[in-house]
Scaffold this motif. Sequence first.
Motif, PDB file in Angstrom:
ATOM      1  N   MET A   1      28.697  65.914  65.928  1.00 15.97           N
ATOM      2  CA  MET A   1      28.182  67.046  65.160  1.00 15.97           C
ATOM      3  C   MET A   1      26.705  66.833  64.846  1.00 15.97           C
ATOM      4  SD  MET A   1      31.308  67.716  62.459  1.00 15.97           S
ATOM      5  CE  MET A   1      30.424  69.085  61.702  1.00 15.97           C
ATOM      6  N   PRO A   2      25.942  67.924  64.750  1.00 13.65           N
ATOM      7  CA  PRO A   2      24.509  67.777  64.467  1.00 13.65           C
ATOM      8  C   PRO A   2      24.274  67.274  63.045  1.00 13.65           C
ATOM      9  CG  PRO A   2      25.161  70.086  64.358  1.00 13.65           C
ATOM     10  CD  PRO A   2      26.345  69.327  64.884  1.00 13.65           C
ATOM     11  N   ILE A   3      23.133  66.655  62.859  1.00 14.94           N
ATOM     12  CA  ILE A   3      22.716  66.207  61.529  1.00 14.94           C
ATOM     13  C   ILE A   3      21.812  67.289  60.955  1.00 14.94           C
ATOM     14  CG2 ILE A   3      21.517  64.436  60.223  1.00 14.94           C
ATOM     15  CD1 ILE A   3      22.161  62.478  62.449  1.00 14.94           C
ATOM     16  N   ASP A   4      22.246  67.906  59.893  1.00 11.97           N
ATOM     17  CA  ASP A   4      21.472  68.968  59.263  1.00 11.97           C
ATOM     18  C   ASP A   4      20.479  68.372  58.270  1.00 11.97           C
ATOM     19  OD1 ASP A   4      22.900  70.934  60.615  1.00 11.97           O
ATOM     20  OD2 ASP A   4      24.347  71.198  58.989  1.00 11.97           O
ATOM     21  N   LEU A   5      19.259  68.883  58.285  1.00 12.29           N
ATOM     22  CA  LEU A   5      18.272  68.524  57.276  1.00 12.29           C
ATOM     23  C   LEU A   5      17.750  69.800  56.635  1.00 12.29           C
ATOM     24  CD1 LEU A   5      16.604  66.235  55.917  1.00 12.29           C
ATOM     25  CD2 LEU A   5      14.762  66.858  57.503  1.00 12.29           C
ATOM     26  N   TYR A   6      18.009  69.919  55.355  1.00  8.33           N
ATOM     27  CA  TYR A   6      17.462  71.015  54.567  1.00  8.33           C
ATOM     28  C   TYR A   6      16.097  70.542  54.071  1.00  8.33           C
ATOM     29  CZ  TYR A   6      22.237  72.743  54.729  1.00  8.33           C
ATOM     30  OH  TYR A   6      23.470  73.193  55.168  1.00  8.33           O
ATOM     31  N   TYR A   7      15.071  71.304  54.402  1.00  6.17           N
ATOM     32  CA  TYR A   7      13.731  70.791  54.164  1.00  6.17           C
ATOM     33  C   TYR A   7      12.725  71.927  54.010  1.00  6.17           C
ATOM     34  CZ  TYR A   7      11.412  72.004  58.576  1.00  6.17           C
ATOM     35  OH  TYR A   7      10.816  72.685  59.587  1.00  6.17           O
ATOM     36  N   MET A   8      11.503  71.541  53.665  1.00  6.74           N
ATOM     37  CA  MET A   8      10.359  72.455  53.658  1.00  6.74           C
ATOM     38  C   MET A   8       9.158  71.655  54.134  1.00  6.74           C
ATOM     39  SD  MET A   8       8.964  74.831  50.533  1.00  6.74           S
ATOM     40  CE  MET A   8       7.794  76.163  50.839  1.00  6.74           C
ATOM     41  N   SER A   9       8.431  72.162  55.112  1.00  6.88           N
ATOM     42  CA  SER A   9       7.373  71.373  55.734  1.00  6.88           C
ATOM     43  C   SER A   9       6.220  71.063  54.780  1.00  6.88           C
ATOM     44  CB  SER A   9       6.832  72.093  56.972  1.00  6.88           C
ATOM     45  OG  SER A   9       6.246  73.333  56.622  1.00  6.88           O
ATOM     46  N   LEU A  10       6.073  71.833  53.706  1.00 11.03           N
ATOM     47  CA  LEU A  10       5.036  71.534  52.720  1.00 11.03           C
ATOM     48  C   LEU A  10       5.317  70.233  51.974  1.00 11.03           C
ATOM     49  CD1 LEU A  10       4.397  75.011  51.031  1.00 11.03           C
ATOM     50  CD2 LEU A  10       3.098  73.934  52.859  1.00 11.03           C
ATOM     51  N   SER A  11       6.560  69.834  51.936  1.00 11.49           N
ATOM     52  CA  SER A  11       6.990  68.690  51.136  1.00 11.49           C
ATOM     53  C   SER A  11       6.724  67.374  51.845  1.00 11.49           C
ATOM     54  CB  SER A  11       8.495  68.820  50.829  1.00 11.49           C
ATOM     55  OG  SER A  11       9.044  67.581  50.456  1.00 11.49           O
ATOM     56  N   ALA A  12       5.953  66.501  51.208  1.00 11.26           N
ATOM     57  CA  ALA A  12       5.696  65.172  51.768  1.00 11.26           C
ATOM     58  C   ALA A  12       6.991  64.374  51.960  1.00 11.26           C
ATOM     59  CB  ALA A  12       4.712  64.412  50.883  1.00 11.26           C
ATOM     60  N   PRO A  13       7.902  64.346  50.982  1.00 11.29           N
ATOM     61  CA  PRO A  13       9.161  63.625  51.211  1.00 11.29           C
ATOM     62  C   PRO A  13       9.956  64.150  52.399  1.00 11.29           C
ATOM     63  CG  PRO A  13       8.833  64.002  48.869  1.00 11.29           C
ATOM     64  CD  PRO A  13       7.776  64.789  49.577  1.00 11.29           C
ATOM     65  N   SER A 161       6.812  56.872  54.628  1.00 10.49           N
ATOM     66  CA  SER A 161       6.840  57.562  53.340  1.00 10.49           C
ATOM     67  C   SER A 161       5.445  57.636  52.723  1.00 10.49           C
ATOM     68  CB  SER A 161       7.808  56.849  52.393  1.00 10.49           C
ATOM     69  OG  SER A 161       7.943  57.558  51.182  1.00 10.49           O
ATOM     70  N   LEU A 162       4.745  56.520  52.743  1.00  9.99           N
ATOM     71  CA  LEU A 162       3.407  56.482  52.162  1.00  9.99           C
ATOM     72  C   LEU A 162       2.417  57.331  52.956  1.00  9.99           C
ATOM     73  CD1 LEU A 162       3.508  52.715  51.285  1.00  9.99           C
ATOM     74  CD2 LEU A 162       2.858  54.482  49.633  1.00  9.99           C
ATOM     75  N   MET A 163       2.593  57.405  54.283  1.00 10.65           N
ATOM     76  CA  MET A 163       1.714  58.249  55.087  1.00 10.65           C
ATOM     77  C   MET A 163       1.924  59.728  54.787  1.00 10.65           C
ATOM     78  SD  MET A 163      -0.758  57.347  56.981  1.00 10.65           S
ATOM     79  CE  MET A 163      -0.921  58.782  58.039  1.00 10.65           C
TER      80      MET A 163
END
Length: 220
Positions: A1-13, A161-163
Amino acid sequence: MPIDLYYMSLSAPCRAVLLTAKMVGVELNLKTVNLMGGEQMKPEFLKINPQHTVPTLDDSGFVLTESRAICAYLANKYGKNDKLYPKSPKDRAVVDQRLFFDLGVFYSSFSDYYYPIIFRGATSLDDGKKKKLDEALRFFNMFVSDRDFAAGDHLTIADLSLMASASTMESVNPKIFDDYPKIKEWMERCKNQIPDYHDLNQVGAEIFGQIGKSALAKVQ
């Protein structure tokens, strides 16, 4: 099964997770959550993550939040070796320390100083918070003054993470690292070693920077 990532590209994390997934060879099914539009408060997302935060990872029903925990999980489960997240207790402890430093000192001092202007309508910057930010930058400059990467002589998830954090900071204030040459040198080394760095991280950082600079221009 695919790995879903809920995200927003503006977010550094969120972008730190994208970089980690790329480096361990994991393909993510990306699901954008528009935080500005309040999509994180929709019932279907709250059912997945009651904290309504991004990034949120769903790996075949295993749901995990907090970017640094997600990066560690991906490296642990899918990494082809232990270079990104060493198994040696002492080496891993240094990586963990740098991750916690990013969370609790480096990026948090930046957000404490700039976010009131960018997101909360403040009309001036706080000198006390500026001192905390400067202190954090001095610490990190020291961390990378005698080593090529944040936690040793090779790239780890701490660098990813730091980058993500540092590139966001620099996009808001292009001069932020002018007094910290070792940070600038470290950033260039990381950019040269992270696959698809520009598309996965820099583009989102620059969009965030445009928002930040626009807000700052109104109070400066």
